[in-house]
Enzyme design. Structure first.
Site, PDB file in Angstrom:
ATOM      1  N   LYS A 249       0.862  -1.192   0.000  1.00  0.00           N
ATOM      2  CA  LYS A 249       0.000   0.000   0.000  1.00  0.00           C
ATOM      3  C   LYS A 249       0.886   1.224   0.000  1.00  0.00           C
ATOM      4  O   LYS A 249       2.036   1.167   0.461  1.00  0.00           O
ATOM      5  CB  LYS A 249      -0.885   0.017   1.251  1.00  0.00           C
ATOM      6  CG  LYS A 249      -2.139   0.841   1.088  1.00  0.00           C
ATOM      7  CD  LYS A 249      -3.217   0.049   0.373  1.00  0.00           C
ATOM      8  CE  LYS A 249      -4.513   0.809   0.215  1.00  0.00           C
ATOM      9  NZ  LYS A 249      -5.603  -0.068  -0.227  1.00  0.00           N
TER      10      LYS A 249
ATOM     11  N   ASP B  43      -6.886   4.112  -4.553  1.00  0.00           N
ATOM     12  CA  ASP B  43      -7.528   4.004  -3.231  1.00  0.00           C
ATOM     13  C   ASP B  43      -8.188   5.360  -2.994  1.00  0.00           C
ATOM     14  O   ASP B  43      -8.474   6.076  -3.969  1.00  0.00           O
ATOM     15  CB  ASP B  43      -6.493   3.639  -2.156  1.00  0.00           C
ATOM     16  CG  ASP B  43      -7.130   3.282  -0.821  1.00  0.00           C
ATOM     17  OD1 ASP B  43      -7.758   2.214  -0.722  1.00  0.00           O
ATOM     18  OD2 ASP B  43      -7.043   4.081   0.134  1.00  0.00           O
TER      19      ASP B  43
HETATM   20  P1  NAD Z   1     -13.219   7.579  -2.529  1.00  0.00           P
HETATM   21  O1  NAD Z   1     -12.257   8.654  -2.235  1.00  0.00           O
HETATM   22  O2  NAD Z   1     -13.653   7.360  -3.928  1.00  0.00           O
HETATM   23  O3  NAD Z   1     -14.545   7.784  -1.634  1.00  0.00           O
HETATM   24  C1  NAD Z   1     -14.544   7.936  -0.256  1.00  0.00           C
HETATM   25  C2  NAD Z   1     -15.939   8.417   0.139  1.00  0.00           C
HETATM   26  O4  NAD Z   1     -16.037   8.479   1.557  1.00  0.00           O
HETATM   27  C3  NAD Z   1     -16.258   9.816  -0.363  1.00  0.00           C
HETATM   28  O5  NAD Z   1     -17.624   9.872  -0.773  1.00  0.00           O
HETATM   29  C4  NAD Z   1     -16.060  10.691   0.877  1.00  0.00           C
HETATM   30  O6  NAD Z   1     -16.809  11.897   0.819  1.00  0.00           O
HETATM   31  C5  NAD Z   1     -16.569   9.735   1.926  1.00  0.00           C
HETATM   32  N1  NAD Z   1     -16.161  10.078   3.282  1.00  0.00           N
HETATM   33  C6  NAD Z   1     -14.943  10.439   3.732  1.00  0.00           C
HETATM   34  N2  NAD Z   1     -14.991  10.677   5.045  1.00  0.00           N
HETATM   35  C7  NAD Z   1     -16.276  10.455   5.434  1.00  0.00           C
HETATM   36  C8  NAD Z   1     -16.949  10.539   6.664  1.00  0.00           C
HETATM   37  N3  NAD Z   1     -16.331  10.918   7.773  1.00  0.00           N
HETATM   38  N4  NAD Z   1     -18.260  10.219   6.705  1.00  0.00           N
HETATM   39  C9  NAD Z   1     -18.910   9.828   5.582  1.00  0.00           C
HETATM   40  N5  NAD Z   1     -18.323   9.739   4.386  1.00  0.00           N
HETATM   41  C10 NAD Z   1     -17.016  10.052   4.316  1.00  0.00           C
HETATM   42  O7  NAD Z   1     -12.590   6.252  -1.912  1.00  0.00           O
HETATM   43  P2  NAD Z   1     -12.946   4.735  -2.254  1.00  0.00           P
HETATM   44  O8  NAD Z   1     -11.984   4.269  -3.282  1.00  0.00           O
HETATM   45  O9  NAD Z   1     -14.403   4.610  -2.471  1.00  0.00           O
HETATM   46  O10 NAD Z   1     -12.518   4.026  -0.900  1.00  0.00           O
HETATM   47  C11 NAD Z   1     -13.386   3.955   0.226  1.00  0.00           C
HETATM   48  C12 NAD Z   1     -12.902   2.844   1.147  1.00  0.00           C
HETATM   49  O11 NAD Z   1     -12.899   1.613   0.419  1.00  0.00           O
HETATM   50  C13 NAD Z   1     -11.495   2.999   1.699  1.00  0.00           C
HETATM   51  O12 NAD Z   1     -11.424   2.402   2.970  1.00  0.00           O
HETATM   52  C14 NAD Z   1     -10.654   2.173   0.729  1.00  0.00           C
HETATM   53  O13 NAD Z   1      -9.448   1.740   1.295  1.00  0.00           O
HETATM   54  C15 NAD Z   1     -11.605   1.035   0.471  1.00  0.00           C
HETATM   55  N6  NAD Z   1     -11.347   0.283  -0.753  1.00  0.00           N
HETATM   56  C16 NAD Z   1     -11.328   0.888  -1.972  1.00  0.00           C
HETATM   57  C17 NAD Z   1     -11.125   0.115  -3.114  1.00  0.00           C
HETATM   58  C18 NAD Z   1     -11.174   0.698  -4.491  1.00  0.00           C
HETATM   59  O14 NAD Z   1     -11.091  -0.079  -5.451  1.00  0.00           O
HETATM   60  N7  NAD Z   1     -11.344   1.998  -4.664  1.00  0.00           N
HETATM   61  C19 NAD Z   1     -10.888  -1.254  -2.999  1.00  0.00           C
HETATM   62  C20 NAD Z   1     -10.920  -1.850  -1.745  1.00  0.00           C
HETATM   63  C21 NAD Z   1     -11.159  -1.059  -0.624  1.00  0.00           C
END
Ligand code: NAD
Length: 419
Positions: A109, A149
């Protein structure tokens, strides 16, 4: 690790979960020691020039946690909260995530401590190129393959791939996944994590006797994972009654019009001002009336404070590390079923694996083929996790870790420890 340390350390939460599964496997102390230490942690400075001409210096990280099953694999996060502890925890989880769905990868990561909302596209590009340039020697299709991410997009992956390719003087699409389709991305990658969340949720809902059109879902976070999870839940007939992002939360007991919310979020770059539900606090959202709850924002969302008030019967962890071990214990006591992050959000890395395969063979699959293979991989491995859970009278998280740890240990033993 003491409770006090665990309360502040995300990696500490991961180790607590690891230890429970290691006990179940009766893992020896040498193996435990090896698997609770990252192989490599890299910290470096990223000097960059603001559009105003001023120079700033940010901190970049890459953690390569384990290589037993293949090259390291894991996303890059741009967020003000990025620390070495967080990146290490995320790399640790990637190790088990890749293993639990049986991909030929280790775990890694990376991240940059920055607030992308204050950066222009040009500034973001300069940071990304410098970040990639600092890592040229240690990443590559057979070494370590980054991906998106939080706050990193296909465009960021394109800049990373271009910078790496310029340095090594050849086109290397397989150095990162999550790229735009035009330069070696995979069909279905953008939706893959959200799709995986819904595949796992619907499978467990079926086991629990929850019928989609009578199931109410709340999704926290409306980014890559949350938005597509909400979209696919509503397409499968579930009632998505709560959504949120960093600007606020919305609840509608009649069901949110998800396409309208997506339209709003795309146009306004947030849910701010959305009119399709009552505005509530993010805290209220997590304890709102629903059957299925999907945290899809950041880690440490469920704590000993709010866990007793959660009404959902099933939690499917779209985000990484949303549940503290204390909250997890409360969910187990209260009979709340939790599909853990390493299984529930593995759809993203699975399609990243497909992207890496397609880049290496230079032949690209149809979207239906990607989605079908994704479903096969997730359901087969979720089935194995469920079998362990039932046989050992355990829970999904411990069973998923046990399956993953066992696979990594087998690889390590076959290769031998070069010590
Ligand atoms: P992203 O940046 O696209 O979206 C994150 C979302 O969370 C946004 O809508 C943001 O406004 C919201 N957010 C942030 N803080 C918040 C809070 N305090 N309360 C409510 N909403 C809040 O990120 P993502 O890629 O969707 O990733 C989200 C999670 O999923 C992370 O933990 C990431 O590690 C995990 N993840 C992502 C992927 C991927 O393929 N993108 C894969 C596996 C896991």
């Amino acid at each position: 690790m003491t409770t006090a340390v665990r309360e502040v350390s995300v990696f500490g939460d991961g180790i607590a979960y690891f230890n429970e599964a290691a006990d179940l496997l009766e893992l020896d102390s040498g193996m435990r020691r090896i698997l609770t230490h990252p192989s490599r942690q890299i910290i470096f400075s990223i000097p960059f020039q603001r559009d105003s001409g001023e120079f700033e210096v940010y901190t970049g990280y890459r953690v390569q946690y384990n290589f037993a099953r293949g090259p390291a694999k894991g996303g890059i996060r741009y967020h003000p909260g990025v620390t070495l502890d967080e990146v290490t925890a995320l790399a640790f989880w990637m190790t088990w995530k890749c293993a639990v769905v049986d991909l030929p990868f280790g775990g890694g990561k990376g991240g940059v401590t920055c607030d992308p909302s204050t950066l222009s596209m040009n500034e973001l590009e300069r940071i990304t190129r410098r970040y990639a340039a600092e890592l040229v020697e240690v990443v590559g299709p057979d070494k370590d393959i980054p991906a998106p991410d939080v706050n990193t997009t296909p465009q960021v992956m394109a800049w990373f791939m271009d910078t790496y390719s310029m340095h090594v003087r050849q086109n290397v699409p397989g150095v990162v996944t999550g790229k735009p389709l035009e330069i070696g991305g995979s069909r279905g990658r953008v939706e893959a994590t959200g799709r995986g969340v819904t595949i796992c949720a619907l499978d467990e809902m079926h086991q629990m006797g929850l019928v989609p059109d009578q199931t109410r879902v709340i999704v926290q976070g409306f980014g890559n994972v949350g938005l597509y999870a909400a979209k696919l839940f509503s397409e499968r007939g579930c009632k998505v009654c709560g959504i949120s992002d960093v600007t606020g939360a919305f609840y509608n007991s009649e069901g949110i019009d998800v396409p309208l919310a997506i339209d709003h979020a795309v146009k306004n770059r947030s849910l701010e001002g959305f009119k399709g539900g009552d505005r509530i606090s993010n805290t209220e959202l997590l304890t709102g009336d629903c059957d299925v709850l999907v945290p899809a924002a950041l880690e440490k969302v469920f704590t000993s404070e709010n866990a007793p008030k959660v009404k959902a019967k099933l939690i499917v962890e779209g985000a990484n590390g949303p549940t503290t071990p204390e909250a997890d214990r409360i969910f187990r006591q209260n009979g709340v079923v939790v599909i853990p992050d390493i299984m529930a959000n593995a759809g993203g890395v699975t399609v990243s694996y497909f992207e890496w395969v397609q880049d290496r063979m230079g032949y690209f699959w149809k979207e239906s083929e990607v989605n079908e293979r994704l479903e096969d991989v997730l359901l087969a491995n979720l089935g194995e996790v469920r079998t362990i859970k039932n046989a050992r009278n355990s829970d999904f998280r411990t069973a998923a870790y046990a399956l993953a740890i066992d696979r990594v240990v087998r690889a390590l033993k076959l290769r031998g420890i070069y010590a």
